[in-house]
Design a protein around this motif. Sequence first.
Motif, PDB file in Angstrom:
ATOM      1  N   GLU A 147       0.993  -1.024  -0.011  1.00  9.55           N
ATOM      2  CA  GLU A 147      -0.151  -0.128   0.043  1.00  9.55           C
ATOM      3  C   GLU A 147       0.667   1.263   0.285  1.00  9.55           C
ATOM      4  OE1 GLU A 147      -2.617  -0.111   3.202  1.00  9.55           O
ATOM      5  OE2 GLU A 147      -3.962  -1.642   2.855  1.00  9.55           O
ATOM      6  N   ASN A 148       1.815   1.319   0.374  1.00 13.48           N
ATOM      7  CA  ASN A 148       3.143   1.997   0.359  1.00 13.48           C
ATOM      8  C   ASN A 148       3.817   2.270  -0.536  1.00 13.48           C
ATOM      9  OD1 ASN A 148       2.455   3.776   3.101  1.00 13.48           O
ATOM     10  ND2 ASN A 148       2.522   1.818   3.579  1.00 13.48           N
ATOM     11  N   ASN A 149       4.430   1.575  -1.713  1.00 11.26           N
ATOM     12  CA  ASN A 149       4.424   1.174  -3.449  1.00 11.26           C
ATOM     13  C   ASN A 149       6.299   1.483  -2.762  1.00 11.26           C
ATOM     14  OD1 ASN A 149       2.381   1.953  -4.093  1.00 11.26           O
ATOM     15  ND2 ASN A 149       1.947   3.893  -3.906  1.00 11.26           N
ATOM     16  N   TYR A 150       6.548   0.724  -1.663  1.00  9.84           N
ATOM     17  CA  TYR A 150       7.641   0.717  -1.420  1.00  9.84           C
ATOM     18  C   TYR A 150       8.624   0.279  -2.005  1.00  9.84           C
ATOM     19  CZ  TYR A 150      12.666  -1.794   0.828  1.00  9.84           C
ATOM     20  OH  TYR A 150      13.264  -1.540   1.024  1.00  9.84           O
ATOM     21  N   TYR A 151       8.243  -0.533  -2.985  1.00  6.18           N
ATOM     22  CA  TYR A 151       9.373  -1.626  -4.073  1.00  6.18           C
ATOM     23  C   TYR A 151       9.327  -0.259  -5.055  1.00  6.18           C
ATOM     24  CZ  TYR A 151       8.210  -5.705  -2.300  1.00  6.18           C
ATOM     25  OH  TYR A 151       8.414  -7.543  -2.410  1.00  6.18           O
ATOM     26  N   ASP A 152       9.239   0.609  -5.328  1.00  5.24           N
ATOM     27  CA  ASP A 152       9.195   2.149  -6.377  1.00  5.24           C
ATOM     28  C   ASP A 152      10.545   3.207  -5.316  1.00  5.24           C
ATOM     29  OD1 ASP A 152       7.295   1.014  -8.245  1.00  5.24           O
ATOM     30  OD2 ASP A 152       5.738   1.962  -7.700  1.00  5.24           O
ATOM     31  N   ASP A 153      10.019   2.563  -4.649  1.00  7.03           N
ATOM     32  CA  ASP A 153      10.946   3.954  -3.395  1.00  7.03           C
ATOM     33  C   ASP A 153      11.667   3.398  -3.783  1.00  7.03           C
ATOM     34  OD1 ASP A 153       9.182   5.698  -2.624  1.00  7.03           O
ATOM     35  OD2 ASP A 153       8.615   5.016  -0.352  1.00  7.03           O
ATOM     36  N   GLN A 154      12.202   1.905  -3.084  1.00  9.27           N
ATOM     37  CA  GLN A 154      13.432   1.031  -3.257  1.00  9.27           C
ATOM     38  C   GLN A 154      14.265   1.281  -4.504  1.00  9.27           C
ATOM     39  OE1 GLN A 154      13.737  -2.935  -3.293  1.00  9.27           O
ATOM     40  NE2 GLN A 154      14.877  -2.857  -1.218  1.00  9.27           N
ATOM     41  N   LYS A 155      13.895   1.675  -5.670  1.00  6.25           N
ATOM     42  CA  LYS A 155      14.123   1.856  -6.812  1.00  6.25           C
ATOM     43  C   LYS A 155      15.269   3.437  -6.944  1.00  6.25           C
ATOM     44  CE  LYS A 155      11.429  -1.478  -9.816  1.00  6.25           C
ATOM     45  NZ  LYS A 155      10.825  -1.048 -10.490  1.00  6.25           N
ATOM     46  N   LYS A 156      14.222   4.011  -6.444  1.00  7.76           N
ATOM     47  CA  LYS A 156      14.412   6.083  -6.160  1.00  7.76           C
ATOM     48  C   LYS A 156      15.893   5.760  -5.754  1.00  7.76           C
ATOM     49  CE  LYS A 156       9.991   7.342  -7.814  1.00  7.76           C
ATOM     50  NZ  LYS A 156       9.062   7.693  -6.226  1.00  7.76           N
TER      51      LYS A 156
END
Length: 454
Positions: A147-156
């Motif tokens: 729900e917090n879109n962690y995977y997208d954040d991790q890429k950044k």
Amino acid sequence: LISRQRYWGAPIPIIYCEKSECGIIPVPEEDLPITLPYNVEFLPTGKSPLSLSEDFVNTICPKCNSPAKRETDTMDTFMCSSWYYIRYADPKNNKSIIPEIGINDIDQKNSKVLADIKKRGCVIIRDVFENLTIERLNNDLEKYIEENNYYDDQKKKSGLDKYFSDLKSSKPQIMGLYWSKAQMEIRHSENMLKVKKWLNNLWIYKNDEYEVFDPSKELSYADRVRRREPGDNTLGLSPHCDAGSVERWSDDYYQKIYKDIFSDNFLKFNPFDAKYRDKTTEFESPAVAHVFRTFQGWTALTEQGPNDGTLQLIPIAKAMAYILTRALLDDVPKDELCGSKLGKALSVNKEYHSLLLEGLISIPNMKPGDTVWWHPDVVHAVEDHHTGKGYSNVVYVGSTPYCEKNLAYAKKQSQKFLEGKSPPDFAAEDYEVAYKDRATIKDLTLLGKKQLAL
């Protein structure tokens, strides 16, 4: 009937203390087996070559710590071969060498398990959490991540965490999340406190100078989450130790901790003596622990075992003696320490430590709610290939007893918790600042507030 005055054979596990009140003493079970030394000379003296090896003969009395001597006769080799039939009678015995105990049994004094833990430097404690509780926490954590879109954040922010960058395998699926409600519930549960108190009391925490820590009080050390998907073959973690790399040779207090190793008195070295462990100074680097953990560990959120991309250990509590002295041998360049570098994990690799790595094993099957713990000197790794069928999920939880060093860190950490930022020991990825459903001070129990120094 079985004694031989020769080199080849099983050493007789007997020690002769120089003090008459001790006399003849059997070698303690935790120090068995006695192995034959390599540095012996075969001379025409009429005596056993072992009797001429001072390194083998001279030892310490296990009863009073006075100088003592080993028995130099050996048993005939039939004493070894006579045990083979036992394996034939029980060929499917795959019991793990890693000690195990259930949480309901830790209040009972089990001398065999305690001795095994002191020798192996690790233990599995079963059934710390009920299945339904862990199933709920695993689902809650998965929801928090998605729900917090962690995977997208991790890429950044993938380049911020460099702690594992020099290890042979790539960075494992370890997530920079610390403040989910699921993690907080596991860290601050009453059962976890019970386990940590028991673990802390395995150490010698009082000495003639000061009390190193209070084993009955525990501070929180926020750590990460591992979620590893089946089929992954790129994200293992090479053998290493945390809690300092180069520091273990250079730091004044580490030299005191390992003085028996550096002074060629290996048999006296007690890895469970906490004296000075709280006073070491680590080089500044993200993900280098600035606390004293009596044990590192994790709680299983899913079932996992060998070949599931999970934990491996070298279950030898005194293995650090090999690592420290290996770096001092002539084949290691003077400006190197067997691959260990500042601000990185302590490297244990095939180039220098192939003999030690023969002892690397995967942990046995873990059920959801089981926990595994290892001494800060114990070498550990994560399997390179996950060939299992389900996710291999864990929450990292270390045992950080109450002492000045840990309290100082806890106060810094508590401010990060209030802000939702990464803890001081980890890369400033700060994913959770604006995360929905992150734990706040309102979610903490009284125990949680105490352990977070709030």
